[in-house]
Design a protein around this motif. Structure first.
Motif, PDB file in Angstrom:
ATOM      1  N   SER A 291       0.831  -1.199   0.000  1.00 42.40           N
ATOM      2  CA  SER A 291       0.000   0.000   0.000  1.00 42.40           C
ATOM      3  C   SER A 291       0.868   1.252   0.000  1.00 42.40           C
ATOM      4  O   SER A 291       1.914   1.300   0.655  1.00 42.40           O
ATOM      5  CB  SER A 291      -0.895   0.008   1.238  1.00 42.40           C
ATOM      6  N   SER A 292       0.438   2.274  -0.718  1.00 40.75           N
ATOM      7  CA  SER A 292       1.181   3.535  -0.751  1.00 40.75           C
ATOM      8  C   SER A 292       1.153   4.229   0.613  1.00 40.75           C
ATOM      9  O   SER A 292       1.944   5.123   0.877  1.00 40.75           O
ATOM     10  CB  SER A 292       0.615   4.458  -1.828  1.00 40.75           C
ATOM     11  N   TYR A 293       0.260   3.824   1.494  1.00 41.34           N
ATOM     12  CA  TYR A 293       0.172   4.400   2.830  1.00 41.34           C
ATOM     13  C   TYR A 293       0.991   3.621   3.860  1.00 41.34           C
ATOM     14  O   TYR A 293       1.002   3.975   5.023  1.00 41.34           O
ATOM     15  CB  TYR A 293      -1.283   4.470   3.292  1.00 41.34           C
ATOM     16  N   SER A 294       1.667   2.560   3.428  1.00 42.01           N
ATOM     17  CA  SER A 294       2.448   1.749   4.361  1.00 42.01           C
ATOM     18  C   SER A 294       3.688   2.500   4.831  1.00 42.01           C
ATOM     19  O   SER A 294       4.243   3.339   4.120  1.00 42.01           O
ATOM     20  CB  SER A 294       2.861   0.428   3.704  1.00 42.01           C
TER      21      SER A 294
ATOM     22  N   GLU B 120      -0.313  -5.190   2.329  1.00 42.12           N
ATOM     23  CA  GLU B 120      -0.196  -5.558   0.926  1.00 42.12           C
ATOM     24  C   GLU B 120      -1.579  -5.903   0.392  1.00 42.12           C
ATOM     25  O   GLU B 120      -2.420  -6.440   1.111  1.00 42.12           O
ATOM     26  CB  GLU B 120       0.740  -6.754   0.749  1.00 42.12           C
ATOM     27  N   VAL B 121      -1.785  -5.593  -0.867  1.00 37.36           N
ATOM     28  CA  VAL B 121      -3.074  -5.812  -1.518  1.00 37.36           C
ATOM     29  C   VAL B 121      -2.829  -6.519  -2.841  1.00 37.36           C
ATOM     30  O   VAL B 121      -1.820  -6.285  -3.500  1.00 37.36           O
ATOM     31  CB  VAL B 121      -3.795  -4.463  -1.760  1.00 37.36           C
ATOM     32  N   ALA B 122      -3.744  -7.395  -3.225  1.00 35.53           N
ATOM     33  CA  ALA B 122      -3.715  -8.049  -4.540  1.00 35.53           C
ATOM     34  C   ALA B 122      -5.132  -8.019  -5.098  1.00 35.53           C
ATOM     35  O   ALA B 122      -6.098  -8.265  -4.382  1.00 35.53           O
ATOM     36  CB  ALA B 122      -3.218  -9.483  -4.432  1.00 35.53           C
ATOM     37  N   PHE B 123      -5.232  -7.662  -6.368  1.00 32.80           N
ATOM     38  CA  PHE B 123      -6.532  -7.609  -7.029  1.00 32.80           C
ATOM     39  C   PHE B 123      -6.714  -8.842  -7.894  1.00 32.80           C
ATOM     40  O   PHE B 123      -5.848  -9.189  -8.695  1.00 32.80           O
ATOM     41  CB  PHE B 123      -6.649  -6.350  -7.899  1.00 32.80           C
TER      42      PHE B 123
END
Length: 60
Positions: free
Chosen positions: A10-13, A22-25
């Motif tokens: 995440s850009s906010y991490s 972490e994110v996955a689409f």
């Protein structure tokens, strides 16, 4: 299944390695703690993710 996803931080991490998400689409949105990449994940349908992100945005 998690190993086949394209995870990104995440850009906010935190750049210090502290608070990292972490994110996955895919068909669903996958969310995990980057420090425990083999740990639990949250899976959400895309509309729920959109509503969650919208709720975090400051009001204009």
């Amino acid at each position: 299944m998690s190993d086949q996803l394209n995870w990104f931080k995440s850009s906010y991490s935190d750049s210090e390695g502290g608070a990292c998400v972490e994110v996955a689409f895919a068909a669903r949105i996958h969310i995990r703690d980057s420090k425990t990449s083999h740990g639990p994940e949250i899976h959400l349908p895309a509309p729920a993710w959109s509503a969650f992100i919208a709720a975090l945005q400051p009001e204009a």
